[in-house]
Scaffold this active site. Structure first.
Site, short mmCIF file in Angstrom:
data_model
loop_
_atom_site.label_atom_id
_atom_site.label_comp_id
_atom_site.label_asym_id
_atom_site.label_seq_id
_atom_site.Cartn_x
_atom_site.Cartn_y
_atom_site.Cartn_z
N SER A 22 0.83 -1.21 0.00
CA SER A 22 0.00 0.00 0.00
C SER A 22 0.86 1.27 0.00
O SER A 22 0.48 2.28 -0.60
CB SER A 22 -0.98 0.00 1.17
OG SER A 22 -0.34 0.26 2.39
N MET A 99 10.73 -6.77 4.39
CA MET A 99 10.95 -7.43 5.68
C MET A 99 12.30 -8.14 5.74
O MET A 99 12.39 -9.30 6.12
CB MET A 99 9.80 -8.43 5.93
CG MET A 99 8.42 -7.81 5.88
SD MET A 99 8.22 -6.44 7.05
CE MET A 99 8.07 -7.37 8.55
N HIS A 118 8.57 3.44 8.93
CA HIS A 118 8.33 2.58 10.10
C HIS A 118 7.08 3.09 10.82
O HIS A 118 6.94 4.31 11.03
CB HIS A 118 9.55 2.63 11.03
CG HIS A 118 9.41 1.71 12.19
ND1 HIS A 118 9.54 0.34 12.07
CD2 HIS A 118 9.09 1.95 13.48
CE1 HIS A 118 9.33 -0.22 13.24
NE2 HIS A 118 9.05 0.74 14.12
N GLU A 151 23.16 1.10 8.98
CA GLU A 151 23.43 -0.33 9.18
C GLU A 151 22.75 -0.89 10.42
O GLU A 151 22.86 -2.09 10.69
CB GLU A 151 24.95 -0.57 9.20
CG GLU A 151 25.53 -0.30 7.80
CD GLU A 151 27.04 -0.36 7.76
OE1 GLU A 151 27.63 -1.05 8.60
OE2 GLU A 151 27.62 0.29 6.88
C1 GRF Z 1 3.89 -0.47 6.83
O1 GRF Z 1 3.20 -0.39 8.05
C2 GRF Z 1 5.27 0.08 6.98
O2 GRF Z 1 5.36 1.13 7.90
C3 GRF Z 1 6.04 -1.11 7.48
O3 GRF Z 1 5.51 -2.20 6.79
C4 GRF Z 1 4.16 -1.91 6.42
C5 GRF Z 1 4.06 -2.11 4.94
O4 GRF Z 1 2.74 -1.97 4.50
N1 GRF Z 1 7.46 -0.94 7.28
P1 GRF Z 1 2.42 -1.91 2.95
O5 GRF Z 1 2.94 -3.21 2.33
O6 GRF Z 1 3.10 -0.71 2.39
O7 GRF Z 1 0.93 -1.82 2.87
#
Ligand code: GRF
Length: 210
Positions: A22, A99, A118, A151
């Site tokens: 998203s 991730m 984040h 890092e």
């Molecule tokens: C978001 O909450 C972002 O802050 C975190 O991972 C999530 C990703 O959501 N790092 P999307 O895939 O962009 O919907």
């Protein structure tokens, strides 16, 4: 920011994602709406071939690559991603729900040219499930942070934050949904700030320049 990478003077963005995408879509919509001037998404990359964000990228006609991480050493996987970014002449890498921790070599290949979003007001609640962490802690204000990637996990200089109140009626799910709305505003704005070049980083501080 580095030299412009393309003949037509556009800045090339890469989006790295692992999930629904998203934030990627919010960035793509902002570019289409002219809110991130002279930018285009050169490539979307995922470590997971079945990430819905990759399908969303293809549906928009963007180049979308799966570079699977499973069973590979981090350094080797990152080297393949860096090679793909360089092949697409990427100026700015935007992690959007990606991730994976980046290896030092990846970070060093794009100094101050990798952003992350984040879902908390860093330095509070780094790591996974930040919205749940904030809810469980009982904070009354949380939010989201766009920062440069260094890092360390969720650690680099902060470019932009947006706050979100925790309501008495909230659970972690409703809170996360309201934070996400703010993420979708914050990330394009932060990218536009960085691409404008009108800032300097003084120690850790983002300082706008006129
Ligand atoms: C978001 O909450 C972002 O802050 C975190 O991972 C999530 C990703 O959501 N790092 P999307 O895939 O962009 O919907």
């Amino acid at each position: 920011m580095p030299e412009r990478c393309t003949l037509n003077a556009e800045r090339c963005l890469a989006i790295l994602l692992s999930g629904r995408g998203s934030n990627f879509l919010a960035i793509a919509d902002a570019i289409d709406a002219g809110k991130i001037p002279e930018a285009r998404i050169a490539v979307v990359i995922s470590n997971l071939a079945d990430a819905p964000g990759l399908d969303a990228a293809r549906a928009r006609g963007l180049t979308a690559l799966a570079i699977e991480a499973r069973g590979r050493k981090r350094v080797e996987h990152d080297e393949e991603i860096v090679a793909a970014l360089q092949a697409h002449r990427v100026d700015l890498v935007c992690l959007a729900g990606y991730m994976r921790l980046l290896s030092p070599g990846f970070v060093q290949a794009f100094p101050h040219r990798i952003l992350n979003i984040h879902p908390s007001l860093l330095p509070a609640f780094p790591g996974l499930d930040a919205q749940q962490q904030a809810f469980d802690y009982g904070v009354q204000v949380t939010g989201c942070t766009v920062h440069f990637v260094d890092e360390q996990l969720d650690h680099g200089p902060i470019i932009l934050q947006r706050s979100v109140p925790v309501l008495p009626t909230d659970d972690a799910h409703s809170l996360a949904a309201r934070i996400l709305e703010q993420e979708h505003l914050a990330y394009p704005e932060a990218i536009a700030r960085v691409l404008s070049g009108k800032y300097e980083i003084v120690q850790r501080r983002y300082c706008p320049k006129s």
